[in-house]
Scaffold this active site. Structure first.
Site, mmCIF file in Angstrom:
data_model
loop_
_atom_site.group_PDB
_atom_site.id
_atom_site.type_symbol
_atom_site.label_atom_id
_atom_site.label_comp_id
_atom_site.label_asym_id
_atom_site.label_seq_id
_atom_site.Cartn_x
_atom_site.Cartn_y
_atom_site.Cartn_z
ATOM 1 C CD GLU A 69 18.979 -11.527 12.045
ATOM 2 O OE1 GLU A 69 19.932 -11.472 11.273
ATOM 3 O OE2 GLU A 69 17.929 -12.157 11.790
ATOM 4 C CB CYS A 70 14.015 -7.552 14.224
ATOM 5 S SG CYS A 70 12.616 -6.431 13.952
ATOM 6 N N GLY A 71 13.015 -8.726 16.556
ATOM 7 C CA GLY A 71 12.260 -9.252 17.681
ATOM 8 C C GLY A 71 13.141 -9.921 18.711
ATOM 9 C CG MET A 112 17.688 -5.457 20.000
ATOM 10 S SD MET A 112 18.237 -4.133 18.902
ATOM 11 C CE MET A 112 16.667 -3.552 18.227
ATOM 12 C CB SER A 157 21.054 -4.563 14.634
ATOM 13 O OG SER A 157 20.555 -3.631 13.693
#
Length: 430
Positions: free
Chosen positions: A320-322, A324, A411
């Site tokens: 997730e986010c960081g 990714m 994502s």
């Protein structure tokens, strides 16, 4: 099951940056000092404020959001807290009426009285107008009173209250104090574990609030019975390794509890410490601040080798986010410094000076819907075609892309696992 009664207060404001988190934490600390059990909640998706509120109160802080959690989840968490707490505090997000759903929606649904904090710096009699507007804008909203923050002097406090209607409860003034507020960076507050003098700041806030009407317990609120759903053991015996350190710390406590209730065995590792991946069946790389630790992450060869071996073996990896961003070929911070990352997801990302995305979104994956949010300053360039896109909770336009590359799924979305535990379980299964 019986209705539970517990004193409760909803801390809100006319806007962001009014001092909600500092004073919510200070109030939790003050009542904790009096020997009371204080349970604090944070409205909306947020990873940073809850760490401060947790340190102040001594208890885990959960998110409450009528869209992301759903009403039933919010009701159950409040009902459970009412069984053990002497005081429940809920910190709002943004301004009282901002967002869909708003802090006002949550406060009104559960009948929790609102205490509005107004930053009074540079303000005099207009304080009364703002307070009056907050108190009367929505009929039926339980309104407890208004607190003046950033007050310069006793004379300033007199000016603020001169025009205040007698019907409006004035809760007092918090004087301006430079060493009490909480430091910030691009995603919000600096993480609690990084603020060396956080305890001193909490104590200063508690001392100031001892001189206000908030030192007294608010009236009890009736919380209706609700129970947590029983979850199937879809992850029974599945070993999940979770990255957790100051680079990867954006984890909802409710997500961890959901994985445990599904039967998963959780093991933690630190890429910053160059830990080798624990023996596991799946990996979760949560969000955080990898951009602040580029060199350390680039040097973490043991973590790199074991994560590569995990993916090469076809085992699930969810990012997730960081998390990714850590998977990419490289990451560039706001100063233009670039470092090689894991190279498991083709592409590059760069931190921008302006916000790239913010808001509640939901993901439909394999016929099931998971809800969550996005909040990031980076932009991603990848040749990978997205598997799908999330959709926004409100407004038009496409949501965040979701990438599948081999056994990894990634994502910018931060998902709230209790929104669909069965769908969450599939993230960690082959």
């Amino acid at each position: 099951m019986a209705i539970r009664h517990c004193p409760a207060l909803f801390i809100s404001a006319p806007a962001s940056h009014q001092g909600k988190t500092t004073l919510s934490a200070g109030l939790a600390r003050y009542h904790r000092q009096q020997g009371r059990t204080v349970r604090v909640f944070k409205t909306g998706p947020d990873f940073l404020d809850p760490y401060v509120l947790e340190q102040a109160s001594g208890h885990t802080v959960y998110a409450l959001d009528l869209w992301m959690n759903g009403e039933d989840d919010c009701r159950q968490r409040l009902y459970q807290a009412a069984a053990e707490a002497d005081l429940i505090l809920i910190e709002g997000s943004m301004g009282l009426f901002d967002g869909t759903p708003s802090s006002a929606d949550l406060a009104q649904l559960f009948g929790v009285p609102v205490a509005a904090i107004i930053d009074a710096a540079g303000m005099a009699q207009t304080f009364a107008a703002v307070a009056h507007g907050l108190a009367t804008f929505r009929p039926g909203l339980p309104f407890y009173g208004v607190l003046a923050n950033q007050v310069a002097s006793s004379r300033h406090a007199e000016m603020l209250t001169a025009a205040l209607p007698a019907s409006l409860n004035y809760l007092g003034a918090v004087m301006r104090q430079q060493d009490m507020g909480l430091p910030e960076r691009h995603l919000g507050l600096v993480q609690a574990q990084e603020v060396d003098d956080l305890e001193a700041r909490l104590e200063r806030a508690a001392t100031q609030l001892a001189n206000t009407a908030l030192a007294q317990l608010p009236p009890p609120v009736a919380f209706q019975p609700a129970t947590a759903p029983s979850l199937p053991r879809l992850l029974d015996g599945v070993r999940i390794a979770i990255a957790r350190d100051t680079a990867f710390s954006f984890i909802y406590p409710a997500n961890v509890q959901t994985l445990q209730a599904l039967g998963a065995e959780l093991h933690y590792f630190s890429p910053l410490a160059d830990d080798t991946l624990p023996d596991c069946d799946a990996v979760w790389l949560p969000g955080g601040y990898p951009e602040l630790h580029l060199a350390a992450l680039a040097r973490a060869q043991h973590s790199r080798a074991s994560l590569h071996a995990h993916v090469a073996a076809g085992k699930p990896l969810y990012a997730e986010c960081g998390g990714m961003l850590y998977l990419l070929d490289s990451l560039t911070d706001k100063q233009g410094n670039s470092e090689a990352m894991l190279g498991l997801l083709p592409g590059h990302a760069r931190l921008n000076s302006r916000l790239s995305a913010l808001g509640l979104q939901q993901l439909q994956l394999d016929g099931a819907v998971l809800r969550g949010h996005t909040f990031h300053y980076s932009s991603l360039d990848t040749p990978i075609t997205p598997l799908t896109h999330a959709s926004r909770a409100t407004g038009s336009g496409q949501g965040e892309p979701v990438y599948r590359h081999g056994s990894l799924l990634a994502s910018y979305l931060h998902l709230y696992f209790p929104s669909n535990p069965a769908a969450c379980a599939r993230l960690f299964l082959p």
